[in-house]
Design a protein around this motif. Structure first.
Motif, PDB file in Angstrom:
ATOM      1  N   PRO A   1       0.829  -1.211   0.000  1.00 15.52           N
ATOM      2  CA  PRO A   1       0.000   0.000   0.000  1.00 15.52           C
ATOM      3  C   PRO A   1       0.860   1.255   0.000  1.00 15.52           C
ATOM      4  O   PRO A   1       0.907   1.988   0.984  1.00 15.52           O
ATOM      5  CB  PRO A   1      -0.794  -0.138   1.302  1.00 15.52           C
ATOM      6  CG  PRO A   1       0.064  -0.963   2.194  1.00 15.52           C
ATOM      7  CD  PRO A   1       0.891  -1.852   1.321  1.00 15.52           C
ATOM      8  N   LEU A   2       1.559   1.512  -1.077  1.00 13.33           N
ATOM      9  CA  LEU A   2       2.413   2.688  -1.153  1.00 13.33           C
ATOM     10  C   LEU A   2       1.685   3.803  -1.898  1.00 13.33           C
ATOM     11  O   LEU A   2       0.817   3.543  -2.727  1.00 13.33           O
ATOM     12  CB  LEU A   2       3.703   2.350  -1.903  1.00 13.33           C
ATOM     13  CG  LEU A   2       4.697   1.429  -1.197  1.00 13.33           C
ATOM     14  CD1 LEU A   2       5.825   1.055  -2.137  1.00 13.33           C
ATOM     15  CD2 LEU A   2       5.244   2.101   0.056  1.00 13.33           C
ATOM     16  N   ARG A   3       2.087   5.039  -1.604  1.00 12.98           N
ATOM     17  CA  ARG A   3       1.495   6.173  -2.302  1.00 12.98           C
ATOM     18  C   ARG A   3       1.907   6.135  -3.781  1.00 12.98           C
ATOM     19  O   ARG A   3       3.058   5.876  -4.095  1.00 12.98           O
ATOM     20  CB  ARG A   3       2.010   7.460  -1.660  1.00 12.98           C
ATOM     21  CG  ARG A   3       1.203   8.685  -1.968  1.00 12.98           C
ATOM     22  CD  ARG A   3       1.905   9.889  -1.408  1.00 12.98           C
ATOM     23  NE  ARG A   3       1.801   9.921   0.068  1.00 12.98           N
ATOM     24  CZ  ARG A   3       0.927  10.709   0.732  1.00 12.98           C
ATOM     25  NH1 ARG A   3       0.144  11.495   0.058  1.00 12.98           N
ATOM     26  NH2 ARG A   3       0.879  10.701   2.032  1.00 12.98           N
ATOM     27  N   GLY A   4       0.967   6.348  -4.653  1.00 15.46           N
ATOM     28  CA  GLY A   4       1.283   6.416  -6.085  1.00 15.46           C
ATOM     29  C   GLY A   4       1.520   5.055  -6.729  1.00 15.46           C
ATOM     30  O   GLY A   4       2.063   4.970  -7.830  1.00 15.46           O
ATOM     31  N   ILE A   5       1.104   3.984  -6.058  1.00 15.94           N
ATOM     32  CA  ILE A   5       1.377   2.650  -6.590  1.00 15.94           C
ATOM     33  C   ILE A   5       0.581   2.407  -7.880  1.00 15.94           C
ATOM     34  O   ILE A   5       1.012   1.679  -8.764  1.00 15.94           O
ATOM     35  CB  ILE A   5       1.069   1.570  -5.515  1.00 15.94           C
ATOM     36  CG1 ILE A   5       1.813   0.285  -5.830  1.00 15.94           C
ATOM     37  CG2 ILE A   5      -0.411   1.286  -5.381  1.00 15.94           C
ATOM     38  CD1 ILE A   5       3.291   0.381  -5.635  1.00 15.94           C
TER      39      ILE A   5
ATOM     40  N   ARG B   1      11.190   3.227  11.447  1.00 14.80           N
ATOM     41  CA  ARG B   1      12.383   3.561  10.677  1.00 14.80           C
ATOM     42  C   ARG B   1      12.657   2.455   9.651  1.00 14.80           C
ATOM     43  O   ARG B   1      12.967   2.725   8.500  1.00 14.80           O
ATOM     44  CB  ARG B   1      13.581   3.747  11.611  1.00 14.80           C
ATOM     45  CG  ARG B   1      14.747   4.432  10.901  1.00 14.80           C
ATOM     46  CD  ARG B   1      15.951   4.536  11.795  1.00 14.80           C
ATOM     47  NE  ARG B   1      15.706   5.387  12.965  1.00 14.80           N
ATOM     48  CZ  ARG B   1      16.346   5.239  14.138  1.00 14.80           C
ATOM     49  NH1 ARG B   1      17.217   4.267  14.310  1.00 14.80           N
ATOM     50  NH2 ARG B   1      16.093   6.045  15.144  1.00 14.80           N
ATOM     51  N   ARG B   2      12.505   1.187  10.123  1.00 12.12           N
ATOM     52  CA  ARG B   2      12.736   0.066   9.209  1.00 12.12           C
ATOM     53  C   ARG B   2      11.728   0.108   8.058  1.00 12.12           C
ATOM     54  O   ARG B   2      12.067  -0.115   6.908  1.00 12.12           O
ATOM     55  CB  ARG B   2      12.601  -1.251   9.976  1.00 12.12           C
ATOM     56  CG  ARG B   2      13.666  -2.256   9.552  1.00 12.12           C
ATOM     57  CD  ARG B   2      13.505  -3.585  10.283  1.00 12.12           C
ATOM     58  NE  ARG B   2      13.545  -3.431  11.725  1.00 12.12           N
ATOM     59  CZ  ARG B   2      12.773  -4.134  12.573  1.00 12.12           C
ATOM     60  NH1 ARG B   2      11.893  -4.987  12.111  1.00 12.12           N
ATOM     61  NH2 ARG B   2      12.881  -3.970  13.876  1.00 12.12           N
TER      62      ARG B   2
ATOM     63  N   ASN C   1      10.343   1.086   2.460  1.00 13.04           N
ATOM     64  CA  ASN C   1       9.573   1.798   1.443  1.00 13.04           C
ATOM     65  C   ASN C   1      10.481   2.519   0.458  1.00 13.04           C
ATOM     66  O   ASN C   1      10.219   2.527  -0.740  1.00 13.04           O
ATOM     67  CB  ASN C   1       8.627   2.817   2.100  1.00 13.04           C
ATOM     68  CG  ASN C   1       7.410   2.128   2.690  1.00 13.04           C
ATOM     69  OD1 ASN C   1       7.188   0.946   2.445  1.00 13.04           O
ATOM     70  ND2 ASN C   1       6.635   2.861   3.450  1.00 13.04           N
ATOM     71  N   ALA C   2      11.547   3.121   0.990  1.00 10.21           N
ATOM     72  CA  ALA C   2      12.488   3.822   0.105  1.00 10.21           C
ATOM     73  C   ALA C   2      13.094   2.830  -0.885  1.00 10.21           C
ATOM     74  O   ALA C   2      13.180   3.110  -2.089  1.00 10.21           O
ATOM     75  CB  ALA C   2      13.576   4.504   0.922  1.00 10.21           C
ATOM     76  N   ALA C   3      13.467   1.672  -0.384  1.00  5.79           N
ATOM     77  CA  ALA C   3      14.033   0.643  -1.273  1.00  5.79           C
ATOM     78  C   ALA C   3      12.999   0.219  -2.304  1.00  5.79           C
ATOM     79  O   ALA C   3      13.305   0.059  -3.489  1.00  5.79           O
ATOM     80  CB  ALA C   3      14.490  -0.558  -0.457  1.00  5.79           C
ATOM     81  N   ALA C   4      11.735   0.047  -1.841  1.00  7.82           N
ATOM     82  CA  ALA C   4      10.672  -0.354  -2.761  1.00  7.82           C
ATOM     83  C   ALA C   4      10.509   0.683  -3.868  1.00  7.82           C
ATOM     84  O   ALA C   4      10.429   0.333  -5.053  1.00  7.82           O
ATOM     85  CB  ALA C   4       9.358  -0.537  -2.009  1.00  7.82           C
TER      86      ALA C   4
END
Lengths: 313, 310
Positions: free
Chosen positions: A115-119, B29-30, B35-38
């Motif tokens: 569920p990420l933004r902009g997915i 934080r993890r 998410n950044a990696a994703a």
């Protein structure tokens, strides 16, 4: 999602439909009137090719004179033709793309299931190659593969390639270069199917396992992957069969098996026998029949490997 | 850093709360790192998926220069290649465009009409032979049909669809020859049948008691309630017809009758001296499909998902 559940519900649906209007001659006529146009076209363009194609495989036929029964002659000619064998070998080699495309598609589906933004943007972007025709996609990639082109500069920049030669011009790499395009075009398609499969797996089960102390990889191997098994069966069946029948991408990017017959596929053989000038429809139909039998065999192998797509472990 | 977000009292008074808070911050934080990696991977894949299209667009807009090299921005901008596609070949490009539009309109109309009609009795009527018809169609879906291209070519010729009489009739027949082989869509029939099965039987019964005819029920109840599925199917079919090239290329003797995709290959064959014009042609071929796809994207994805779950 289990096959068993589906069968029950389908029977149930039949029952519901069955309580409809009573069976009268009039209603029967109306029902067939509804289906008539569909059925006519179905018989002409779907049933007839199966029947007539199977018959043609045992005849000599060039449209002008009526088909002449020749028994197994076409198959003898086929199996004596080194060109056909080389086409069949390339078609089988093409199946190598299947495990790669399935693994990547599952990974991408897991990625875009977060569920990420902009997915939504990413899901759509990955689907753009799917809706583009092989005519266009094949042309674009044959430009990208050109000497001095984008692919070569990237490969040379990464140190993966020495000497600027087009991958499509080299008999050792041409088939794999086209395979990469199949992969690139197919990922979005299978991603959507896997996404649908992932949504069918119960969230509670995964969460319960996590609470019980299962690690992420344990959840994946013991719950997510078995839950995906029906989808994996459908997807690997689809991609295996289309790999064995590979034709359009080769037709656009490496016409006539260029270079040196290294991209000649079994269906390309069939196609060129029918439309390449000599209108040998009997031989072409025989080649198609062999391709059909091989795809059925590979379909059965798929069934075995995925345990019939049962989601229970 | 972590404790700034927490109430001071909780931190001081309760060691358990302190620990819980620390764990929460760690988890956050993890999660943020993950998410950044994703996003990094998502963006990389998006670049691989979209750059070929972008490169084609950029190159088609350049008048001159090193044609095949990787690039990010065009060196100069001009629409010359686009003008060239329409004027510089023996195949009139606007005609190809028109062919594609006609083939799509005919194809989508035929396939959706036939499937929406045929699925109705299979889902909602009782008549002898229903299961036989249903399972025969199922078997057809499983049977491999590699000889399709060959036999359909023969059938098309035997049906006289390539006969020549008058220009207008010839054109109409050739369009039909392109459209008809795909007009009975088994997948469409299953999608629609599934959609009809989701419509409450009471609604149909009530209409029947009120004396409505089956055609009326179909038009007034089934079609409106199955609209989302019909839309999804229509988009799928539009994409399929717009993109089809092999069948038309094999069959049509008259190059002026080709749809865009097939015409584009023709163009690249005869027009090898000007790849940029072919690129412009490719861009023109892609744009309508992108517009339709983006407009109907939601339905489209749902339709595909439905096709698997069938």
């Amino acid at each position: 999602m289990t096959t068993k559940g589906r069968r029950v519900s389908r029977r149930e649906q039949h029952r519901i439909g069955g309580t409809g209007a009573s069976v009268t001659v009039r209603n029967t006529l109306i029902a067939y009137a509804f289906m008539l146009p569909f059925l006519i076209l179905l018989v002409v363009y779907h049933t007839w090719p199966v029947i007539f194609g199977s018959y043609l495989a045992f005849t000599k036929y060039n449209i002008i004179s009526p088909p002449q029964w020749v028994g197994l002659d076409n198959f003898r000619e086929l199996f004596a033709d080194e060109q056909f064998w080389s086409g069949l070998r390339n078609s089988l080699k093409y199946v190598l793309v299947v495990p790669v495309i399935q693994v990547i598609s599952i990974l991408v589906a897991l990625l875009v299931n977060r569920p990420l933004r902009g997915i939504g943007f990413f899901r759509t972007a990955y689907y753009v190659p799917v809706v583009t025709s092989f005519a266009v996609v094949g042309l674009i990639w044959s430009w990208l593969y050109k000497q001095g082109g984008a692919v070569n500069s990237i490969l040379m920049g990464l140190g993966l390639m020495r000497g600027d030669h087009s991958l499509l011009d080299n008999p050792a790499t041409a088939l794999f270069a086209v395979m990469f395009v199949t992969l690139w075009k197919g990922i979005g398609y299978y991603m959507v199917l896997y996404l649908a499969g992932l949504q069918g797996i119960s969230r509670e089960l995964e969460e319960a396992a996590t609470i019980d102390g299962a690690t992420r990889s344990q959840v994946f191997w013991n719950i997510t992957l078995p839950g995906l098994r029906p989808t994996i069966l459908v997807c690997s069946l689809l991609s295996t069969i289309s790999a064995i029948k590979v034709f359009e991408e080769l037709y656009v990017m490496t016409p006539n098996g260029y270079p040196a017959g290294s991209t000649y596929s079994a269906l390309m053989y069939s196609f060129s026998k029918a439309f390449g000038g000599d209108f040998n429809f009997g031989l072409a139909a025989a080649a198609s029949m062999v391709v059909a039998v091989v795809s059925i065999l590979f379909g059965l192998i798929n069934f075995r490997l995925t345990k019939g797509g049962r989601s229970d472990a | 850093m972590p404790d700034t977000t927490l109430p001071q009292t909780a931190l001081v008074s309760d060691p358990h709360a302190q620990l819980a808070a620390q764990l929460k911050v760690q988890r956050q934080r993890r999660e943020r790192l993950r998410n950044a990696a994703a996003y990094a991977v998502l963006i990389l894949i998006a670049l691989i998926m979209l750059y070929p299209f972008y490169w084609t667009l950029v190159t088609s807009l350049e008048p001159t220069g090193n044609i095949y090299e990787a690039k990010i921005l065009p060196k100069a901008l001009s629409l010359r290649n686009y003008a060239e596609v329409f004027s510089g070949t023996t195949v009139p490009f606007w005609r190809l465009f028109l062919n594609s539009v006609i083939i799509c309109i005919l194809g989508v109309t035929f396939t959706t009409t036939l499937a929406t009609l045929a699925a109705y009795p299979l889902a909602r009527m009782r008549f002898p032979g229903r299961d036989l018809v249903f399972y025969s169609i199922l078997i057809l879906m499983v049977l491999p049909n590699e000889a399709g291209l060959i036999v359909n070519y023969i059938t098309t010729i035997k049906l006289g669809l390539l006969a020549q009489t008058s220009p207008l009739a010839d054109a109409a027949r050739q369009y039909l020859a392109v459209v008809l082989p795909g007009a009975a869509s088994i997948v469409g029939l299953f999608l629609l049948r599934q959609a009809y099965l989701g419509i409450p039987q009471e609604l149909i019964e009530a209409a029947r008691i009120d004396g409505a005819r089956e055609l009326t029920i179909w038009r007034r109840i089934m079609l409106p309630l199955a609209t989302p599925t019909i839309a999804a199917f229509a988009i799928l079919e539009f994409v399929a017809y717009w993109n089809s090239f092999l069948w038309a290329r094999v069959m049509l003797p008259d190059k002026n009758m080709l749809p865009l995709s097939a015409g584009l290959l023709e163009l690249s064959g005869t027009f090898s001296t000007n790849s940029r014009a072919v690129m412009a042609g490719a861009v023109i071929t892609i744009i309508p499909i992108l517009i339709v796809f983006l407009m109907g994207q939601k339905y489209f994805m749902k339709g595909l998902e439905g096709a698997v779950k069938g």
